[in-house]
Design an enzyme around this catalytic site. Structure first.
Site, short mmCIF file in Angstrom:
data_model
loop_
_atom_site.label_atom_id
_atom_site.label_comp_id
_atom_site.label_asym_id
_atom_site.label_seq_id
_atom_site.Cartn_x
_atom_site.Cartn_y
_atom_site.Cartn_z
N ASP A 218 -51.47 33.17 -40.60
CA ASP A 218 -50.32 32.58 -41.30
C ASP A 218 -49.17 33.57 -41.46
O ASP A 218 -48.39 33.48 -42.41
CB ASP A 218 -50.71 32.06 -42.71
N HIS B 91 -49.45 26.33 -36.97
CA HIS B 91 -48.28 27.16 -36.70
C HIS B 91 -47.06 26.32 -37.04
O HIS B 91 -46.82 25.29 -36.40
CB HIS B 91 -48.22 27.56 -35.23
P1 GDP Z 1 -48.56 31.08 -38.17
O1 GDP Z 1 -49.84 30.31 -38.22
O2 GDP Z 1 -48.78 32.56 -38.04
O3 GDP Z 1 -47.60 30.55 -37.18
O4 GDP Z 1 -47.90 30.92 -39.61
P2 GDP Z 1 -47.75 29.58 -40.51
O5 GDP Z 1 -46.91 28.62 -39.81
O6 GDP Z 1 -49.07 29.14 -41.00
O7 GDP Z 1 -47.04 30.18 -41.79
C1 GDP Z 1 -45.77 30.66 -41.80
C2 GDP Z 1 -44.96 29.84 -42.80
O8 GDP Z 1 -43.87 30.60 -43.23
C3 GDP Z 1 -44.37 28.57 -42.21
O9 GDP Z 1 -44.29 27.59 -43.20
C4 GDP Z 1 -42.97 29.01 -41.78
O10 GDP Z 1 -42.01 27.96 -41.74
C5 GDP Z 1 -42.64 29.96 -42.88
N1 GDP Z 1 -41.77 31.07 -42.48
C6 GDP Z 1 -41.86 31.80 -41.34
N2 GDP Z 1 -40.93 32.78 -41.35
C7 GDP Z 1 -40.27 32.67 -42.53
C8 GDP Z 1 -39.23 33.42 -43.15
O11 GDP Z 1 -38.71 34.40 -42.62
N3 GDP Z 1 -38.83 33.02 -44.40
C9 GDP Z 1 -39.37 31.96 -45.03
N4 GDP Z 1 -38.94 31.65 -46.24
N5 GDP Z 1 -40.36 31.22 -44.48
C10 GDP Z 1 -40.79 31.58 -43.25
#
Ligand code: GDP
Length: 425
Positions: A13, A41
């Protein structure tokens, strides 16, 4: 970089999906090489907001070929649903831009059921599984008790193979768990409704990749979860059941000789963890609640509140080493903007001794965090696009992490949107 892997450094995440979505601008092929639909993701781009589970995050880019490699847990039912969801929102998914390895093993319909039955048996000793059948699937894959996607091209042989597996699995379902056995009628319905729809996407992705490499195409590997969840190098048994490390990418992708030239490790500006197991830097109470709310830390698949804590320099340094990261994307820096002082877990204390080394899983349960604080920046940074425009306190925070983990932080995200990214050459 002609070949590059985007991987998680911590517990998952970290925001890998958004990094892949951004960087696929410069790539021709994106491959998911391990894991299944048990995590999400999140990608926000000009098409809207999507929570992808199994589809590679390059699916939104025209001209990019997305591959589900032999290392993934291919759940035909959920994949077909996921394809339906993105297609209904105007994203094109065809055999031209999505290819499924004929060597990917199928997550069979009883795997999800077995996952739930085992968590139920464990009761208060649960692993915190997302109950997507991933652990039963990988156990069966290594026991050679599942079928490969390419077998769908030979329906009679596949049906006979499945019948044999069903008879074997029914022994466990009924005699160990006292659950209802599967029948051939149920399996035939599963083949018809879930397997046949994805058949047009199945092909020899290994030879496709070989050709792509020989033509000089740019290839990206996309990981699921993070280093601390790797089956061999993570916090066992609170790991996932596959190898999340970049070193595994060529094996799970379909062309073992295709090594990533660069590895971009994704690290969140603070820590989160879904599920059970030691999480040394964990914060509790009001401070934790505020951070969870600010970062919207609720699981993309389950909606479960994620455990939260400050950035963990011990675990992150270990993750960087295990991933052999060549650069770092630090995400969600904007989430810390409201804090007047920012905690960092700089060392662990185990049996009264301070250490900067990541302990063996059994010792990890005894470790306590050593916390230091840095000054916060206390202003909105979500509109910043250049490193020099970040407040000094934010730059100091990033630099401190960079020095502690020994790897350059080249991307810093300050919002979830595709463009909310600072590139630091
Ligand atoms: P992944 O599984 O590694 O792709 O990550 P996830 O999607 O589970 O979690 C990342 C969360 O953080 C998602 O809801 C994204 O929209 C959010 N997100 C990612 N980068 C940023 C950021 O720079 N700022 C904010 N506020 N949210 C972010």
């Amino acid at each position: 970089m002609n070949t590059c892997a985007i991987v998680g450094i911590n517990w998952g995440d970290e925001g890998k999906g958004r990094v892949v979505d951004l960087l696929t601008e410069n790539y021709d092929v994106v491959i998911r090489y391990q894991g299944g639909g048990n995590a999400g993701h999140t990608v926000i781009n000009d098409r809207g907001k999507f929570a992808l589970h199994l589809l590679p995050s390059g699916i939104f880019r025209e001209g990019v070929v997305n591959i589900l490699g032999n290392g993934v847990a291919l759940d035909p039912e959920n994949l077909w649903k996921e394809i339906g969801e993105v297609v209904s929102r105007g994203v094109s998914v065809t055999p031209e831009n999505l290819k499924i390895s004929n060597r990917a093993s199928l997550l069979l319909p009883w795997h999800r059921e077995l996952d739930a039955l085992e968590e139920q048996r464990l009761a208060d000793r649960q692993y915190g599984s997302t109950k997507q059948g991933i652990a039963p699937f990988y156990s069966d894959k290594y026991q050679k008790k599942t079928v490969m996607a390419g077998e769908m091209l030979h329906p009679e042989e596949m049906r006979a193979h499945l019948k044999e597996l069903m008879e074997w699995k029914n022994l466990t379902l009924s005699r160990v768990y006292g659950s209802r056995p599967w029948t051939m009628e149920m399996l035939d319905a599963w083949i018809r409704d879930c397997c046949l729809p994805i058949l047009p996407f199945v092909c020899d992705t290994g030879s496709f990749l070989k050709q792509a490499r020989d033509q000089g195409k740019r290839i990206m590997f996309e990981a699921q979860l993070g280093a601390l969840r790797d089956l061999d190098y993570g916090i066992y048994p609170y790991t996932t059941s596959s190898n999340t490390l970049a070193a595994y990418a060529p094996i799970g992708a379909g062309l073992p000789s295709l090594r990533p030239e660069g590895v971009i490790g994704v690290v969140k500006a603070y820590s989160t963890c879904v599920g059970e197991g030691p999480f040394v830097c964990e914060m509790f109470g009001e401070e934790a609640e505020r951070l969870r709310e600010a970062g919207q830390e609720y699981g993309a698949k389950t909606g479960r509140p994620r455990r939260v804590g400050p950035v963990d320099l011990v675990a992150t340094r270990y993750g960087v080493e295990m991933q052999a990261a060549t650069e770092i994307a630090l995400t969600k820096l904007d989430v810390l903007s409201a804090m007047d002082r920012i905690p960092l877990c700089v060392r662990y204390r185990v049996d009264g001794q301070e250490t900067e080394d990541f302990p063996f899983p059994t010792e990890l349960a005894k470790a306590e965090p050593v916390i230091e604080y840095m000054e916060g920046w206390c202003c909105d940074i979500s509109g910043v696009r250049r490193w020099e425009d970040l407040p000094q306190a934010a730059r100091d925070y990033v630099t401190r992490i960079e020095q502690a983990i020994g790897c350059p932080i080249t991307y810093i995200s300050v919002g979830p949107e595709r463009e909310s990214m600072i590139y630091r050459a």
